[in-house]
Design an enzyme around this catalytic site. Structure first.
Site: not given
Ligand SMILES: NC(=O)c1ccc[n+]([C@@H]2O[C@H](COP(=O)([O-])OP(=O)(O)OC[C@H]3O[C@@H](n4cnc5c(N)ncnc54)[C@H](O)[C@@H]3O)[C@@H](O)[C@H]2O)c1
Length: 257
Positions: A19, A25, A96, A99, A159, A166, A196, A198-199
């Protein structure tokens, strides 16, 4: 006098990071914390576009393996490649989620059946699928860590389906922790504060979400991906062998206030 070799926390451990899309990330924060602590890392990427992005961070292409978690064949192939190239591994970071943008806006009553299912598939079921294909590759002991968010417990604006996914992911952690214990594998989640990435930009009014989250930390500063990574490093290390099936908050107190 015998000179003792100084071992780092994760010296000799091979960890798979799933991910890491770019330097923002959470997975990349985990990677940095683990590298600082002596781990050897392997990365998966979703597709060719994300491989290019990841190559800006990890120059050694040998360490990058394609894995689209929406497809069983892709997960199976990824773990076969990892096994062949690197042998057994000590841990996995699953960071990962996905949505569609229109599911992350407005009222949850407007969620589509397909959008709901897709969020569940990529963001919750994928942990089970990864565990299934990884099991033969994981050492005994080993540790799996996934990333969740407080929207699993509270109704956070916009959300929606991701909050539901989640909640399912956290339940998956508990069931997997029970069932993987016989193989010496621990499974845990980190409930990370909003950062902040991409997700997050997929969530409507994410600027407001990030602003409120920052305001509610104990010191008014958002948690960093490196801080989240520090806890992930602890969870894949032997310091945390007593932590099983748990969700640990790494949000600088937002869930308290
Ligand atoms: N950013 C936040 O505020 C936050 C807070 C709590 C939890 N999270 C969780 O942390 C995790 C990482 O997200 P992030 O915020 O670093 O964003 P990010 O966009 O950097 O990472 C999301 C990753 O998911 C991968 N992904 C999506 N669909 C996929 C698929 N079909 N196969 C393989 N990979 C896939 C993307 O390629 C990307 O690398 C996620 O589970 C997110 O829900 C994020």
């Amino acid at each position: 006098m015998e000179v003792k070799k100084v071992e780092k926390l994760l010296s000799g451990k091979k960890i798979l990071i799933m991910g890491a899309a770019n330097k923002r990330s959470i997975a990349w924060g985990c990677a940095q914390a683990m590298l600082d602590n002596g781990a050897e890392l392997i990365f998966t990427y979703q597709n060719e576009r994300l491989k290019k992005s990841l190559l800006r961070l990890v120059s050694n292409e040998e360490r990058l393996v394609e894995c689209d978690v929406s497809k069983d064949e892709s997960i199976a192939q990824a773990f076969a490649t990892i096994s062949e190239k690197f042998g057994k591994i000590d841990g996995i970071v699953h960071a990962i989620a996905f949505a569609k943008k229109d599911e992350l806006a407005g009222d949850i009553m407007n969620s589509s059946r397909e959008g709901y299912a897709l969020a569940q598939d990529i963001s919750a079921y994928s942990l089970i699928a990864v565990a299934k294909y990884a099991i033969k590759l994981l050492k005994n002991p080993a540790s799996i860590v996934t990333l969740t968010y407080f929207g699993s417990e509270r109704a956070i604006p916009n959300y929606n389906v991701m909050g539901v996914a989640k909640a399912a992911l956290e339940a998956n952690v508990r069931y997997l922790a029970r069932d993987m214990a016989k193989y010496g594998v621990r499974v845990n989640a980190i409930s990370a504060g909003a950062v902040k990435t991409l997700a997050v930009t997929g969530v409507k009014d994410h600027g407001e979400l990030l602003r409120i989250s920052e305001e509610r930390t104990v010191d008014g500063k958002s948690v960093t991906t490196k801080e989240i990574g520090g806890t992930a490093a602890f969870l894949v290390s032997d310091l945390s062998t007593g932590v099983v099936g748990d969700t640990i908050y790494v949000d600088k107190g937002v869930h308290l206030i």
